[in-house]
Design a protein around this motif. Structure first.
Motif, PDB file in Angstrom:
ATOM      1  N   GLU A  30       0.843  -1.213   0.000  1.00  0.00           N
ATOM      2  CA  GLU A  30       0.000   0.000   0.000  1.00  0.00           C
ATOM      3  C   GLU A  30       0.869   1.250   0.000  1.00  0.00           C
ATOM      4  O   GLU A  30       0.599   2.203  -0.723  1.00  0.00           O
ATOM      5  CB  GLU A  30      -0.923   0.036   1.222  1.00  0.00           C
ATOM      6  N   LYS A  31       1.908   1.236   0.824  1.00  0.00           N
ATOM      7  CA  LYS A  31       2.786   2.404   0.874  1.00  0.00           C
ATOM      8  C   LYS A  31       3.481   2.581  -0.486  1.00  0.00           C
ATOM      9  O   LYS A  31       3.568   3.688  -1.018  1.00  0.00           O
ATOM     10  CB  LYS A  31       3.836   2.249   1.976  1.00  0.00           C
ATOM     11  N   PHE A  32       3.960   1.487  -1.049  1.00  0.00           N
ATOM     12  CA  PHE A  32       4.636   1.557  -2.335  1.00  0.00           C
ATOM     13  C   PHE A  32       3.673   2.096  -3.398  1.00  0.00           C
ATOM     14  O   PHE A  32       4.030   2.964  -4.195  1.00  0.00           O
ATOM     15  CB  PHE A  32       5.153   0.174  -2.729  1.00  0.00           C
ATOM     16  N   ARG A  33       2.443   1.601  -3.356  1.00  0.00           N
ATOM     17  CA  ARG A  33       1.458   2.048  -4.337  1.00  0.00           C
ATOM     18  C   ARG A  33       1.225   3.563  -4.213  1.00  0.00           C
ATOM     19  O   ARG A  33       1.151   4.273  -5.207  1.00  0.00           O
ATOM     20  CB  ARG A  33       0.135   1.295  -4.121  1.00  0.00           C
ATOM     21  N   TYR A  34       1.158   4.047  -2.973  1.00  0.00           N
ATOM     22  CA  TYR A  34       0.968   5.490  -2.764  1.00  0.00           C
ATOM     23  C   TYR A  34       2.176   6.292  -3.278  1.00  0.00           C
ATOM     24  O   TYR A  34       2.002   7.329  -3.943  1.00  0.00           O
ATOM     25  CB  TYR A  34       0.744   5.788  -1.277  1.00  0.00           C
ATOM     26  N   LEU A  35       3.367   5.797  -2.997  1.00  0.00           N
ATOM     27  CA  LEU A  35       4.562   6.518  -3.463  1.00  0.00           C
ATOM     28  C   LEU A  35       4.611   6.620  -4.983  1.00  0.00           C
ATOM     29  O   LEU A  35       5.217   7.526  -5.540  1.00  0.00           O
ATOM     30  CB  LEU A  35       5.840   5.825  -2.962  1.00  0.00           C
ATOM     31  N   MET A  36       3.956   5.681  -5.649  1.00  0.00           N
ATOM     32  CA  MET A  36       3.941   5.635  -7.108  1.00  0.00           C
ATOM     33  C   MET A  36       2.736   6.364  -7.693  1.00  0.00           C
ATOM     34  O   MET A  36       2.334   6.087  -8.819  1.00  0.00           O
ATOM     35  CB  MET A  36       3.949   4.174  -7.586  1.00  0.00           C
ATOM     36  N   THR A  37       2.134   7.275  -6.936  1.00  0.00           N
ATOM     37  CA  THR A  37       1.066   8.138  -7.455  1.00  0.00           C
ATOM     38  C   THR A  37       1.618   9.564  -7.502  1.00  0.00           C
ATOM     39  O   THR A  37       2.616   9.866  -6.820  1.00  0.00           O
ATOM     40  CB  THR A  37      -0.163   8.136  -6.529  1.00  0.00           C
ATOM     41  N   PRO A  38       0.997  10.462  -8.278  1.00  0.00           N
ATOM     42  CA  PRO A  38       1.511  11.848  -8.301  1.00  0.00           C
ATOM     43  C   PRO A  38       1.599  12.480  -6.906  1.00  0.00           C
ATOM     44  O   PRO A  38       2.658  13.041  -6.562  1.00  0.00           O
ATOM     45  CB  PRO A  38       0.535  12.564  -9.238  1.00  0.00           C
ATOM     46  N   PRO A  39       0.560  12.394  -6.056  1.00  0.00           N
ATOM     47  CA  PRO A  39       0.719  13.008  -4.722  1.00  0.00           C
ATOM     48  C   PRO A  39       1.842  12.359  -3.907  1.00  0.00           C
ATOM     49  O   PRO A  39       2.587  13.053  -3.194  1.00  0.00           O
ATOM     50  CB  PRO A  39      -0.641  12.770  -4.054  1.00  0.00           C
ATOM     51  N   GLY A  40       1.957  11.033  -4.000  1.00  0.00           N
ATOM     52  CA  GLY A  40       3.011  10.340  -3.251  1.00  0.00           C
ATOM     53  C   GLY A  40       4.391  10.764  -3.724  1.00  0.00           C
ATOM     54  O   GLY A  40       5.292  11.073  -2.923  1.00  0.00           O
ATOM     55  N   LEU A  41       4.564  10.798  -5.042  1.00  0.00           N
ATOM     56  CA  LEU A  41       5.867  11.202  -5.580  1.00  0.00           C
ATOM     57  C   LEU A  41       6.169  12.667  -5.243  1.00  0.00           C
ATOM     58  O   LEU A  41       7.286  13.002  -4.852  1.00  0.00           O
ATOM     59  CB  LEU A  41       5.888  10.982  -7.097  1.00  0.00           C
ATOM     60  N   LEU A  42       5.171  13.533  -5.376  1.00  0.00           N
ATOM     61  CA  LEU A  42       5.410  14.953  -5.083  1.00  0.00           C
ATOM     62  C   LEU A  42       5.787  15.155  -3.614  1.00  0.00           C
ATOM     63  O   LEU A  42       6.604  16.017  -3.292  1.00  0.00           O
ATOM     64  CB  LEU A  42       4.173  15.786  -5.450  1.00  0.00           C
ATOM     65  N   SER A  43       5.238  14.328  -2.720  1.00  0.00           N
ATOM     66  CA  SER A  43       5.617  14.470  -1.305  1.00  0.00           C
ATOM     67  C   SER A  43       7.072  14.063  -1.098  1.00  0.00           C
ATOM     68  O   SER A  43       7.799  14.703  -0.325  1.00  0.00           O
ATOM     69  CB  SER A  43       4.673  13.656  -0.405  1.00  0.00           C
ATOM     70  N   VAL A  44       7.510  13.027  -1.806  1.00  0.00           N
ATOM     71  CA  VAL A  44       8.924  12.625  -1.713  1.00  0.00           C
ATOM     72  C   VAL A  44       9.810  13.727  -2.301  1.00  0.00           C
ATOM     73  O   VAL A  44      10.868  14.073  -1.754  1.00  0.00           O
ATOM     74  CB  VAL A  44       9.165  11.288  -2.456  1.00  0.00           C
ATOM     75  N   MET A  45       9.380  14.312  -3.419  1.00  0.00           N
ATOM     76  CA  MET A  45      10.157  15.393  -4.041  1.00  0.00           C
ATOM     77  C   MET A  45      10.252  16.592  -3.095  1.00  0.00           C
ATOM     78  O   MET A  45      11.331  17.183  -2.935  1.00  0.00           O
ATOM     79  CB  MET A  45       9.514  15.808  -5.364  1.00  0.00           C
ATOM     80  N   ASP A  46       9.141  16.957  -2.468  1.00  0.00           N
ATOM     81  CA  ASP A  46       9.160  18.092  -1.533  1.00  0.00           C
ATOM     82  C   ASP A  46      10.121  17.821  -0.381  1.00  0.00           C
ATOM     83  O   ASP A  46      10.903  18.675   0.017  1.00  0.00           O
ATOM     84  CB  ASP A  46       7.755  18.356  -0.983  1.00  0.00           C
ATOM     85  N   ASP A  47      10.056  16.598   0.136  1.00  0.00           N
ATOM     86  CA  ASP A  47      10.909  16.228   1.264  1.00  0.00           C
ATOM     87  C   ASP A  47      12.391  16.251   0.881  1.00  0.00           C
ATOM     88  O   ASP A  47      13.262  16.440   1.732  1.00  0.00           O
ATOM     89  CB  ASP A  47      10.505  14.822   1.743  1.00  0.00           C
ATOM     90  N   SER A  48      12.663  16.072  -0.406  1.00  0.00           N
ATOM     91  CA  SER A  48      14.052  15.962  -0.857  1.00  0.00           C
ATOM     92  C   SER A  48      14.554  17.233  -1.532  1.00  0.00           C
ATOM     93  O   SER A  48      15.704  17.273  -1.975  1.00  0.00           O
ATOM     94  CB  SER A  48      14.177  14.795  -1.845  1.00  0.00           C
TER      95      SER A  48
END
Ligand SMILES: [Zn+2]
Length: 277
Positions: free
Chosen positions: A36-54
Motif C-alpha cells: 500500500e505504501k509503495f502504491r501510494y509513493l507511485m502516485t503523483p501526490p506520493g511522488l510529489l511528497s517525496v520530491m518536496d521532502d528531498s
C-alpha cells in the motif's frame, strides 16, 4: 539558499506494471515498504511528497516498454501520470522490437502525448543503439530538440544484456547527429566509466547521467569529476534506492565546488529541458 534540484531519472507506475521481482526489489530498498505504501509513493501526490521532502523541484518520469526485463509502463500511462503536473516531465520510451516504426512512435509521444524527451534501454530491449534503422528516430529527436537518454552499463534485472550498453556505441550517434542531446544513463556503470567520461568531454552533445551510482564513489569513478560538471546530470533512479533525500545530501557533501554541484543538480538539466536556470 540551497540549490534546487532536477531529478532526471524517476520511475512511477502501478506496481502491476512491473514484474513482481522488480517491485519486491524496490520495496526491499525502501525498508520492506508495504504494498500500500509503495502504491501510494507511485502516485503523483506520493511522488510529489517525496520530491518536496528531498528538495526536488522537477522530475523526469520515464516510461518502460521492456516486458523481457522490467515490465511495461506505457507512454500513455506516463503522459497521464504527468498531466496537469508542471513539476513532472514525461519522457517516452521506444522499444524498436515492439513498434513498426520507432520514428513514428517518437512522433506520437511528442505530438499526441506531450512528452518532452525519450529514454531508450538497449540492454533491456536487446538492440544496438547505433543501428541505422533507428536513425530516422534520432533525426526527429534532433529536429525537435528533445533529449534522448540511453541506458549504458549494468543492471540488476535479469534478462538485461550488457553488451548493448557500451557507451562507445553512442559515438556513432553523437557524430552523425551533432545537434542531438545524448544522455549516457548510469554513465557506463560497471566497467565503462572511462568511456562515458571520455565521450562527454569529446562531444559537445553528450552528457553523463549519474542515476544509480553511489555518490561517495563518484570521485573514484571519475577522478576529474569537477571538470565534468558542465556535462554531468543528476538522476536518482527512484524508487530504486533507499532514500532520495539522502542521495541528494550525499552529492551536496562531495568535495567539489558549489558551482559544480549547482550545475549537476539543476543548471545543466534545466537548460536541456528548457526550464528557467
Ligand atoms: Zn531507471
Amino acid at each position: 539558499m540551497t540549490t534546487p534540484v532536477i531529478d532526471f531519472h524517476v520511475h512511477a507506475a502501478r506496481p502491476e506494471d512491473y514484474h513482481p521481482w522488480v517491485v519486491d526489489w524496490m520495496r526491499s530498498l525502501l525498508g520492506e515498504a508495504s504494498l500500500e505504501k509503495f502504491r501510494y509513493l507511485m502516485t503523483p501526490p506520493g511522488l510529489l511528497s517525496v520530491m518536496d521532502d528531498s528538495g526536488v523541484a522537477y522530475a523526469v518520469i520515464l516510461a518502460d516498454m521492456h516486458p523481457k526485463t522490467v515490465g511495461t509502463v506505457t507512454n500513455e500511462s506516463v503522459a497521464e501520470f504527468c498531466r496537469g503536473q508542471e513539476r513532472l516531465i514525461p519522457f517516452g520510451c521506444v522499444n524498436p522490437h515492439l513498434v513498426s516504426s520507432p520514428r513514428d512512435e517518437l512522433k506520437r509521444c511528442l505530438d499526441e502525448l506531450g512528452m518532452r524527451g525519450l529514454k531508450l534501454a538497449p540492454t533491456y530491449a536487446h538492440f544496438y543503439p547505433n543501428d541505422p534503422s533507428l536513425y530516422p528516430m534520432y533525426a526527429l529527436a534532433e529536429e525537435r530538440k528533445v533529449p534522448v537518454m540511453f541506458h549504458t552499463g549494468s543492471s540488476v534485472f535479469k534478462g538485461s544484456k550488457i553488451k548493448f550498453g557500451e557507451p562507445a556505441l553512442l559515438d556513432d550517434v553523437a557524430v552523425d547527429f551533432p545537434n542531438l542531446t545524448i544522455l549516457l544513463v548510469h554513465s557506463g556503470r560497471g566497467f565503462w566509466y572511462d568511456q562515458a567520461a571520455f565521450l562527454a568531454r569529446l562531444h559537445p552533445n553528450v552528457y553523463m547521467e549519474i542515476a544509480g551510482l553511489p555518490p561517495q564513489k563518484l570521485l573514484t569513478y571519475f577522478p576529474e569529476f569537477e571538470r565534468l560538471a558542465d556535462k554531468t546530470i543528476f538522476g536518482s533512479d527512484w524508487p530504486g534506492l533507499p532514500s532520495l533525500r539522502k542521495n541528494i545530501e550525499d552529492i551536496r557533501a562531495l568535495p567539489i565546488s558549489d558551482a559544480a554541484k549547482a550545475k549537476i543538480l539543476y543548471g545543466n538539466a534545466a537548460r536541456l529541458l528548457g526550464l528557467s536556470v
